[in-house]
Design a protein around this motif. Structure first.
Motif, mmCIF file in Angstrom:
data_model
loop_
_atom_site.group_PDB
_atom_site.id
_atom_site.type_symbol
_atom_site.label_atom_id
_atom_site.label_comp_id
_atom_site.label_asym_id
_atom_site.label_seq_id
_atom_site.Cartn_x
_atom_site.Cartn_y
_atom_site.Cartn_z
ATOM 1 N N ILE A 302 0.800 -1.227 0.000
ATOM 2 C CA ILE A 302 0.000 0.000 0.000
ATOM 3 C C ILE A 302 0.828 1.269 0.000
ATOM 4 C CG2 ILE A 302 -1.835 -1.179 1.238
ATOM 5 C CD1 ILE A 302 -1.034 0.520 3.708
ATOM 6 N N CYS A 303 2.096 1.193 0.330
ATOM 7 C CA CYS A 303 2.905 2.407 0.371
ATOM 8 C C CYS A 303 3.112 2.928 -1.052
ATOM 9 C CB CYS A 303 4.262 2.129 1.009
ATOM 10 S SG CYS A 303 5.248 3.629 1.247
ATOM 11 N N PRO A 304 2.612 4.137 -1.363
ATOM 12 C CA PRO A 304 2.737 4.665 -2.724
ATOM 13 C C PRO A 304 4.199 4.843 -3.102
ATOM 14 C CG PRO A 304 1.154 5.937 -1.440
ATOM 15 C CD PRO A 304 1.887 5.051 -0.474
ATOM 16 N N SER A 316 11.755 13.249 2.309
ATOM 17 C CA SER A 316 10.499 12.553 2.087
ATOM 18 C C SER A 316 9.316 13.265 2.714
ATOM 19 C CB SER A 316 10.584 11.123 2.641
ATOM 20 O OG SER A 316 10.883 11.149 4.028
ATOM 21 N N PHE A 317 9.566 14.176 3.654
ATOM 22 C CA PHE A 317 8.456 14.922 4.232
ATOM 23 C C PHE A 317 7.851 15.862 3.206
ATOM 24 C CE2 PHE A 317 10.600 13.589 8.094
ATOM 25 C CZ PHE A 317 9.540 13.254 8.908
ATOM 26 N N SER A 318 8.654 16.306 2.267
ATOM 27 C CA SER A 318 8.167 17.209 1.226
ATOM 28 C C SER A 318 7.593 16.445 0.040
ATOM 29 C CB SER A 318 9.305 18.122 0.746
ATOM 30 O OG SER A 318 9.805 18.890 1.807
ATOM 31 N N TYR A 319 8.180 15.300 -0.268
ATOM 32 C CA TYR A 319 7.798 14.594 -1.488
ATOM 33 C C TYR A 319 7.148 13.222 -1.238
ATOM 34 C CZ TYR A 319 10.077 17.926 -4.589
ATOM 35 O OH TYR A 319 10.401 19.049 -5.292
ATOM 36 N N GLY A 320 7.047 12.808 0.001
ATOM 37 C CA GLY A 320 6.496 11.499 0.300
ATOM 38 C C GLY A 320 4.978 11.499 0.310
ATOM 39 N N LEU A 341 4.818 1.188 8.647
ATOM 40 C CA LEU A 341 3.687 2.045 8.258
ATOM 41 C C LEU A 341 4.030 3.504 8.538
ATOM 42 C CD1 LEU A 341 0.638 2.087 7.329
ATOM 43 C CD2 LEU A 341 0.074 2.149 9.759
ATOM 44 N N MET A 342 4.612 3.762 9.685
ATOM 45 C CA MET A 342 4.995 5.119 10.045
ATOM 46 C C MET A 342 6.173 5.602 9.201
ATOM 47 S SD MET A 342 2.625 5.345 12.166
ATOM 48 C CE MET A 342 2.932 7.030 12.667
ATOM 49 N N ASP A 343 7.039 4.685 8.824
ATOM 50 C CA ASP A 343 8.166 5.067 7.972
ATOM 51 C C ASP A 343 7.686 5.524 6.598
ATOM 52 O OD1 ASP A 343 10.020 4.529 9.914
ATOM 53 O OD2 ASP A 343 10.402 2.471 9.234
ATOM 54 N N LEU A 347 3.682 11.740 7.434
ATOM 55 C CA LEU A 347 2.843 12.882 7.790
ATOM 56 C C LEU A 347 1.620 12.472 8.597
ATOM 57 C CD1 LEU A 347 2.911 14.943 4.457
ATOM 58 C CD2 LEU A 347 4.304 15.246 6.495
ATOM 59 N N LEU A 348 1.509 11.179 8.917
ATOM 60 C CA LEU A 348 0.365 10.684 9.681
ATOM 61 C C LEU A 348 0.245 11.399 11.030
ATOM 62 C CD1 LEU A 348 0.096 6.815 9.258
ATOM 63 C CD2 LEU A 348 -1.719 8.478 8.938
#
Length: 353
Positions: A302-304, A316-320, A341-343, A347-348
């Motif tokens: 499920i991780c895009p 990854s905070f900007s582009y994840g 999942l958190m990795d 932004l969750l």
């Protein structure tokens, strides 16, 4: 991150403008001092506030007929009466009407005289909720922007009903008796500017066909929908809010790409029959999957996957993935939350299990 935020703001602004733009038009009434004493006649069954000369209040009065509407009226309130018919005659002078509220009456399709509504060339809002309608009324004025038909008995949409409603932005058909056979491939043809479509609480087993391309909010909760055709969302590339709670969706009924649709920001799939978390887009922000049959969360599936290589100076905070809210309670998943999942979704802000 700035681009997605700008997109969200743009979406919310456009949706909000569906209401504010129309309301602004509606409330651009003439100065009350322009109305002469002769103009200020008022049906004896109703109330005409001197401070609001363009409004006519006739609600909650046990009326069985619509009174003659004065020519100055823009806003007409007739809700919660015993009205069964909409004839042409009461509206023959009401050429300025923008808003009609006929909710909670006893109006049937047979009671609507042909031309009674279509003659109102400036009408923007029409409320006919909680009546006895069995089909979408037609013809309607081309000027119409919002049509509210919730909680009737609508099971039919006559061919060509929406063909001239190019200004309609909101169509509410929730809590009616619509079946799949109510729709043809061209049912929604003509609704070029429709942004919100609500068909929750009907009896649909399939997704409605060929929706208007500008649809941004699609509500199909509380039906019996079992599957979504492959490439279904290609026809509605702007859909941002999708609600399919309380249906019969299973893993086998989803497209191979799941809900990997870049425009969708809010996806609600609560109370279905899913056993796996479906694929989603990196742009999705809110995901509701509570009360399904999900046993575990396979993050590797499920991780895009980012479509572009991250610039060296970005993280990854900007582009994840943009997912901020995830609801998984009412399934068969047990804590703790998988760390991967958190990795993935950094932004969750809330995860409910």
């Amino acid at each position: 991150m700035a681009a997605p935020i700008c997109f969200i703001i743009c979406v919310l602004f456009i949706i909000d403008s569906v209401w504010t733009r129309s309301v602004r038009q509606v409330y651009e009434a003439n100065d009350p001092q322009d109305w002469t004493v002769h103009d200020f006649d008022c049906p004896r069954e109703c109330f005409c506030p001197p401070s609001f000369p363009t409004a006519l209040y006739c609600e909650n009065r046990g009326l069985k007929e619509i009174p003659a509407i004065p020519s100055r009226i823009w806003y007409l309130y007739l809700e919660n009466n015993l009205i069964e018919t909409i004839p042409e005659k009461p509206f023959e002078n009401a050429t300025q009407l923008r808003w009609i509220n006929l909710n909670k009456n006893k109006i049937t399709n047979y009671g609507i005289e042909k031309g009674a509504l279509s003659q109102l060339k400036k009408l923007l809002f029409l409320f006919l909720e909680d009546n006895e309608l069995e089909e979408v009324p037609s013809p309607l004025p081309r000027s119409l922007e919002q049509l509210q038909l919730a909680r009737n008995k609508v099971s039919r949409i006559p061919q060509g009903t929406f063909s001239n409603l190019e200004n309609l932005t909101l169509l509410d058909l929730q809590h009616n008796k619509l079946l799949d056979n109510a729709f043809q491939r061209d049912t929604f043809k003509g609704l070029k500017n429709l942004m919100q479509l609500n068909m929750a609480k009907n009896a649909l087993r399939n997704m409605p066909p060929r929706l208007p391309a500008n649809t941004m909010q699609l509500f199909l909760d509380n039906n019996s929908i079992e599957g979504i055709p492959e490439n279904y969302f290609n026809v509605i590339p702007k859909v941002a809010f999708l609600r399919l709670n309380h249906n019969k969706l299973s893993d086998a009924g989803l497209p191979s790409s799941g809900f990997n649709v870049s425009s969708i920001l809010d996806l609600q799939l609560s109370h279905n029959r899913l056993t796996k978390v479906p694929r989603i887009s990196a742009h999705l922000q809110h995901l509701h999957l509570d009360h399904n049959k999900i046993k575990n969360v396979n993050v590797s599936v499920i991780c895009p996957t980012p479509h572009t290589t991250l610039p060296v100076e970005q993280d990854s905070f900007s582009y994840g993935p943009h997912l901020r809210y995830l609801r998984l309670d009412g399934n068969e998943i047990k804590p703790p939350i998988p760390m991967d999942l958190m990795d993935c979704f950094r932004l969750l802000q809330a995860v409910i299990i």
